[in-house]
Design an enzyme around this catalytic site. Sequence first.
Site, PDB file in Angstrom:
ATOM      1  CE  LYS A   3       2.316  40.266 136.615  1.00 19.24           C
ATOM      2  NZ  LYS A   3       2.955  41.449 136.007  1.00 19.24           N
ATOM      3  CE  LYS A  15       7.637  46.927 139.403  1.00 24.28           C
ATOM      4  NZ  LYS A  15       6.359  46.974 138.686  1.00 24.28           N
TER       5      LYS A  15
END
Length: 290
Positions: A243, A175
């Site tokens: 984030k 990811k």
Amino acid sequence: MMTQKQTIGFVGTGVMGKSMAKHLLYNGYPLHVHTRTKEKAEDLLKAGAVWEDSVESLTKASDVIITIIGTPLDVEEVYLGGKGIIKNAKSGTYIIDMTTSKPSLAVDIYKAAKEKDVYALDAPVSGGDVGAREAKLAIMVGGDKEAFEKMLPIFETMGENIILQGEAGAGQHTKMVNQISIAPAMIGICEALMYAKKAQLDPSTVLESISTGAAGSWSLSNYAPRMIKGDFAPGFAIKHFIKDMKIAQESAKEMNLPTPSLTMALEMYEELANQGEDESGIHALIKYFE
């Protein structure tokens, strides 16, 4: 004779989680849900999900637990905290964190789970609100092959491109690769659209030409039309992308890998967030150039 489907506990029913949980419900899985704000789960409760007041009670009621929540700190608390999942999970439970979180934390969760005879997978997703709604998410998985194969039917209710990438943490690392690819691509899309406007071209017509050629990408096809319309509703909010980029930057530093384009994108997005755009979709980056 039909086999009884596993009871699934689902923690986190935000933009992504709500759609993902709905697919599980519609595919016949008994579903228990918990989220910080109960109102966010109302649609699921009306559709037949069972509300749980705490992570602890949800864990005790479930055979499989899926989480898609906020930050690595939230993940750590929900999984490793005193009232969390691992402390309360029955032996043989499967736990799947689909939050984008730290690869190192995924490894810690896996190790803690193994001591309790619990099977842990890290399985972050890509595809945004559209992918979640249409059950077309890319799901990147880290963990043991046997656990992955057992959970594959569940993954298949939520996504299409489902790949075991390796051991615990490999899903999260994949990811990070995804987010590092997207960050500079978003800058390129914004610069390209601004160029089209300055050259007095119709951006929508330009998009028709370039989206099927070498410049074509998921981000171009899905985000550029929203930029042109001025629709900045969050399929994926800037605050969440910031984030993710910080996790990617931190993980890259641990491997002594420089990421200059990621750093540039992060600075641009942080400037937008400081201007009050943190809840806007990541395609609101065009505002930085306008």
